[in-house]
Structure formats: C-alpha cells, structure tokens
Scaffold this motif. Structure first.
Motif, PDB file in Angstrom:
ATOM      1  N   VAL A   1       1.857  16.804   4.899  1.00  0.00           N
ATOM      2  CA  VAL A   1       0.675  16.208   6.032  1.00  0.00           C
ATOM      3  C   VAL A   1       1.438  15.807   7.192  1.00  0.00           C
ATOM      4  O   VAL A   1       1.173  16.334   8.431  1.00  0.00           O
ATOM      5  N   PHE A   2       2.392  15.191   6.919  1.00  0.00           N
ATOM      6  CA  PHE A   2       3.256  14.617   8.165  1.00  0.00           C
ATOM      7  C   PHE A   2       3.921  15.588   9.178  1.00  0.00           C
ATOM      8  O   PHE A   2       3.540  15.576  10.199  1.00  0.00           O
ATOM      9  N   TRP A   3       4.505  16.424   8.445  1.00  0.00           N
ATOM     10  CA  TRP A   3       5.103  17.394   9.322  1.00  0.00           C
ATOM     11  C   TRP A   3       4.212  18.584   9.934  1.00  0.00           C
ATOM     12  O   TRP A   3       4.257  18.886  11.184  1.00  0.00           O
ATOM     13  N   ARG A   4       3.098  18.649   9.162  1.00  0.00           N
ATOM     14  CA  ARG A   4       1.996  19.690   9.931  1.00  0.00           C
ATOM     15  C   ARG A   4       1.273  19.073  10.932  1.00  0.00           C
ATOM     16  O   ARG A   4       1.267  19.718  11.890  1.00  0.00           O
ATOM     17  N   GLN A   5       1.135  17.752  10.790  1.00  0.00           N
ATOM     18  CA  GLN A   5       0.353  17.115  12.004  1.00  0.00           C
ATOM     19  C   GLN A   5       1.427  17.085  13.264  1.00  0.00           C
ATOM     20  O   GLN A   5       1.125  16.808  14.194  1.00  0.00           O
ATOM     21  N   SER A   6       2.651  16.873  12.984  1.00  0.00           N
ATOM     22  CA  SER A   6       3.645  16.482  13.854  1.00  0.00           C
ATOM     23  C   SER A   6       4.011  17.812  14.585  1.00  0.00           C
ATOM     24  O   SER A   6       4.125  17.847  15.861  1.00  0.00           O
ATOM     25  N   PHE A   7       3.813  19.156  13.912  1.00  0.00           N
ATOM     26  CA  PHE A   7       4.041  20.333  14.567  1.00  0.00           C
ATOM     27  C   PHE A   7       3.008  20.879  15.228  1.00  0.00           C
ATOM     28  O   PHE A   7       2.381  21.692  15.054  1.00  0.00           O
TER      29      PHE A   7
ATOM     30  N   ILE B   1      11.864   6.606   1.671  1.00  0.00           N
ATOM     31  CA  ILE B   1      11.106   5.506   1.967  1.00  0.00           C
ATOM     32  C   ILE B   1       9.920   5.324   0.940  1.00  0.00           C
ATOM     33  O   ILE B   1       8.987   4.480   1.072  1.00  0.00           O
ATOM     34  N   GLY B   2       9.556   6.472   0.321  1.00  0.00           N
ATOM     35  CA  GLY B   2       8.479   6.596  -0.526  1.00  0.00           C
ATOM     36  C   GLY B   2       7.416   7.426  -0.106  1.00  0.00           C
ATOM     37  O   GLY B   2       6.247   7.309  -0.767  1.00  0.00           O
ATOM     38  N   LEU B   3       7.485   8.399   0.818  1.00  0.00           N
ATOM     39  CA  LEU B   3       6.519   9.203   1.052  1.00  0.00           C
ATOM     40  C   LEU B   3       6.539  10.425   0.147  1.00  0.00           C
ATOM     41  O   LEU B   3       7.534  11.110  -0.210  1.00  0.00           O
ATOM     42  N   SER B   4       5.238  10.691  -0.354  1.00  0.00           N
ATOM     43  CA  SER B   4       5.022  11.666  -1.511  1.00  0.00           C
ATOM     44  C   SER B   4       5.270  13.188  -0.775  1.00  0.00           C
ATOM     45  O   SER B   4       5.154  13.265   0.532  1.00  0.00           O
ATOM     46  N   LEU B   5       5.483  14.091  -1.527  1.00  0.00           N
ATOM     47  CA  LEU B   5       5.618  15.512  -1.210  1.00  0.00           C
ATOM     48  C   LEU B   5       4.466  15.956  -0.248  1.00  0.00           C
ATOM     49  O   LEU B   5       4.497  16.430   0.875  1.00  0.00           O
TER      50      LEU B   5
ATOM     51  N   THR C   1      11.919  11.962  19.150  1.00  0.00           N
ATOM     52  CA  THR C   1      12.149  13.507  19.601  1.00  0.00           C
ATOM     53  C   THR C   1      11.008  14.331  19.170  1.00  0.00           C
ATOM     54  O   THR C   1      10.597  15.123  19.815  1.00  0.00           O
ATOM     55  N   LEU C   2      10.865  14.132  17.744  1.00  0.00           N
ATOM     56  CA  LEU C   2       9.723  14.751  16.918  1.00  0.00           C
ATOM     57  C   LEU C   2       8.485  14.255  17.808  1.00  0.00           C
ATOM     58  O   LEU C   2       7.567  15.486  18.176  1.00  0.00           O
ATOM     59  N   ARG C   3       8.060  13.318  18.326  1.00  0.00           N
ATOM     60  CA  ARG C   3       6.984  13.086  18.853  1.00  0.00           C
ATOM     61  C   ARG C   3       6.885  13.537  20.262  1.00  0.00           C
ATOM     62  O   ARG C   3       5.821  14.091  20.980  1.00  0.00           O
ATOM     63  N   LYS C   4       8.125  13.629  20.788  1.00  0.00           N
ATOM     64  CA  LYS C   4       8.113  14.253  22.396  1.00  0.00           C
ATOM     65  C   LYS C   4       8.029  15.717  22.152  1.00  0.00           C
ATOM     66  O   LYS C   4       7.332  16.252  23.191  1.00  0.00           O
TER      67      LYS C   4
ATOM     68  N   ALA D   1       0.701  -1.184  -0.096  1.00  0.00           N
ATOM     69  CA  ALA D   1       0.133   0.055  -0.007  1.00  0.00           C
ATOM     70  C   ALA D   1       0.981   1.192   0.075  1.00  0.00           C
ATOM     71  O   ALA D   1       1.910   1.296   0.557  1.00  0.00           O
ATOM     72  N   PRO D   2       0.466   2.294  -0.621  1.00  0.00           N
ATOM     73  CA  PRO D   2       1.331   3.478  -0.576  1.00  0.00           C
ATOM     74  C   PRO D   2       1.579   4.101   0.969  1.00  0.00           C
ATOM     75  O   PRO D   2       0.661   3.890   1.659  1.00  0.00           O
ATOM     76  N   ILE D   3       2.723   4.532   0.929  1.00  0.00           N
ATOM     77  CA  ILE D   3       2.932   5.062   2.471  1.00  0.00           C
ATOM     78  C   ILE D   3       2.508   6.422   2.391  1.00  0.00           C
ATOM     79  O   ILE D   3       2.771   7.470   1.574  1.00  0.00           O
ATOM     80  N   THR D   4       1.681   6.871   3.724  1.00  0.00           N
ATOM     81  CA  THR D   4       1.234   7.803   3.947  1.00  0.00           C
ATOM     82  C   THR D   4       1.625   8.684   5.325  1.00  0.00           C
ATOM     83  O   THR D   4       2.367   8.011   5.994  1.00  0.00           O
ATOM     84  N   ALA D   5       1.119   9.692   5.359  1.00  0.00           N
ATOM     85  CA  ALA D   5       1.591  10.450   6.887  1.00  0.00           C
ATOM     86  C   ALA D   5       1.336   9.578   7.968  1.00  0.00           C
ATOM     87  O   ALA D   5       2.188   9.430   8.889  1.00  0.00           O
ATOM     88  N   ALA D   6       0.233   8.659   7.971  1.00  0.00           N
ATOM     89  CA  ALA D   6      -0.072   7.907   9.016  1.00  0.00           C
ATOM     90  C   ALA D   6       0.638   6.818   9.167  1.00  0.00           C
ATOM     91  O   ALA D   6       0.529   5.959  10.072  1.00  0.00           O
ATOM     92  N   SER D   7       1.239   6.216   7.890  1.00  0.00           N
ATOM     93  CA  SER D   7       2.072   5.084   8.190  1.00  0.00           C
ATOM     94  C   SER D   7       3.417   5.263   8.725  1.00  0.00           C
ATOM     95  O   SER D   7       4.109   4.296   9.264  1.00  0.00           O
TER      96      SER D   7
END
Ligand code: SF4
Length: 204
Positions: free
Chosen positions: A57-63, A48-52, A26-29, A2-8
């Motif tokens: 989305v990954f960084w937006r949700q993480s910050f 690892i195959g995460l699209s732009l 560290t990012l999660r903490k 399956a495609p790798i997403t922010a949630a993966s």
C-alpha cells in the motif's frame, strides 16, 4: 504501540536515520525511487514492523502517476520478494531478506548519479551532506563541523551517531539520570533499524 501502517511512515520518518530520510524525501519529491533505493528502503520498513500488505500500500500510494497495472507488473514482485512472499529461496519463505546494516550500506554498491541509496555520510559531498542535515533540522555549527571532520577521517557511522546524540540530547540525559537505560542501551549505533528504534523509544 499501534501497528505500523502505510500512513504511519510519514510521521515516523522523523525518527529515521539520514540514509532513510534521504530516501523518503526523494520518494516524496519524485514519486519514484530507483531499484536499489526501493530495496534498501523496503528492507528497512520491514524492519520497523511494516507488514507486506501495508508495504505494498505504501509503495502503491507513493508511486503517483502509475496505473495499477504498471505498478503491479513493474514493482510489486520485488516488494513481495523482500518479504520472502515469492522467490526461489525456500529458506527465506515468509521472512525474506534481513534489513541492511550500516556496514553493508557503507560498503556495497555505491550510488551513481540519480540514485539515492547508500549512506549520505559516505556517499554525499560535504556540501550536499550539510544541506541535507540542515533540511532535517540540524543547524548547530559545532555539530556540522564535527560531522565534517568525522567524514574526512572516514568515520561515517561516528558522524551519524554524533547527530543522533545531539538530536536526542535531552532524552538521553533523562534516561541516564533516572537510570531507566544503561550504557549498553546507548551503544554506538551500527544499524539503521537500531537508530529508528532507539529514537522512537526515547521520543515517545
Ligand atoms: Fe544510515 Fe548507518 Fe549511514 Fe547512519 S551510518 S546514515 S544509519 S547507513
């Protein structure tokens, strides 16, 4: 697969080498990572195959705790730059920069206090390295002693490979026995993205 997403990223982080696990934890903490950590990690995630789009989305949700305006003005451009979506170098348009190899992470811009990029085998004290390994489930005394000896001899990537081989012992034995992998599939790992890929293939 399956495609790798922010949630993966969270579940997949179990396959990440220690340098990237350290950044992820560290990012999660802190809900934040400094510039060089974001750069090293974004390049790896691209690898690892995460699209732009998913990377944004990954960084937006993480910050957490940042407004969209703050995020967009301070951080988004650099992520797009990593992917070659913006920036002056037309040769890199659409591709951006390649993920860093171990060699590059080991030798370039060592982290100073408060920064988390780099290679834990090289840039952490032995005590902090041991604690970090234990956090990721490496409790075997022989392995921890072997790692300590490796890093004392400055054989950092050997320490990393030692941990990989220990953590994937059963799977490596199996693919060797059934002949589905040969020795070149199990060469010494010299790139974080190889570590991920090999771990993922062995465990799934
Ligand atoms: Fe990461 Fe390479 Fe260091 Fe392993 S040896 S932790 S893959 S930089």
């Amino acid at each position: 697969g399956a495609p790798i997403t922010a949630a993966s990223v969270d579940p997949l982080s179990a396959h990440f080498p220690l340098c990237m696990r350290s950044l992820h934890m560290t990012l999660r903490k802190n809900n934040h990572l400094k510039h060089f950590g974001r750069l090293q990690y974004s390049l790896f995630l691209k690898g690892i195959g995460l699209s732009l789009d998913e990377c944004i989305v990954f960084w937006r949700q993480s910050f957490r705790g940042y407004t969209d305006d703050e995020f967009n003005s301070k951080y988004k451009y650099n992520i797009r730059h990593v992917y070659g979506d913006v920036g002056g170098d037309v040769n890199r348009r659409g591709r951006g920069y390649p993920p860093y190899s171990c060699q590059r992470i080991l030798t370039e811009s060592a982290p100073s206090t408060g920064q988390t990029h780099g290679c834990p085998y090289r840039h952490f004290s032995v005590d902090n390295l041991t604690a970090l390994l234990q956090t990721t489930g490496v409790h075997d005394k022989d392995i921890l002693r072997g790692v300590k000896e490796d890093v004392e001899k400055q054989r950092y990537h050997i320490a990393c490979n030692r941990v990989f081989e220990w953590a994937h012992k059963a799977e490596i034995k199996k693919v060797k026995e059934d002949g589905s992998w040969n020795q070149t599939d199990l060469d010494t790992i010299v790139h974080p993205n190889t570590y991920f890929k090999r771990s993922y293939l062995l465990k799934t």
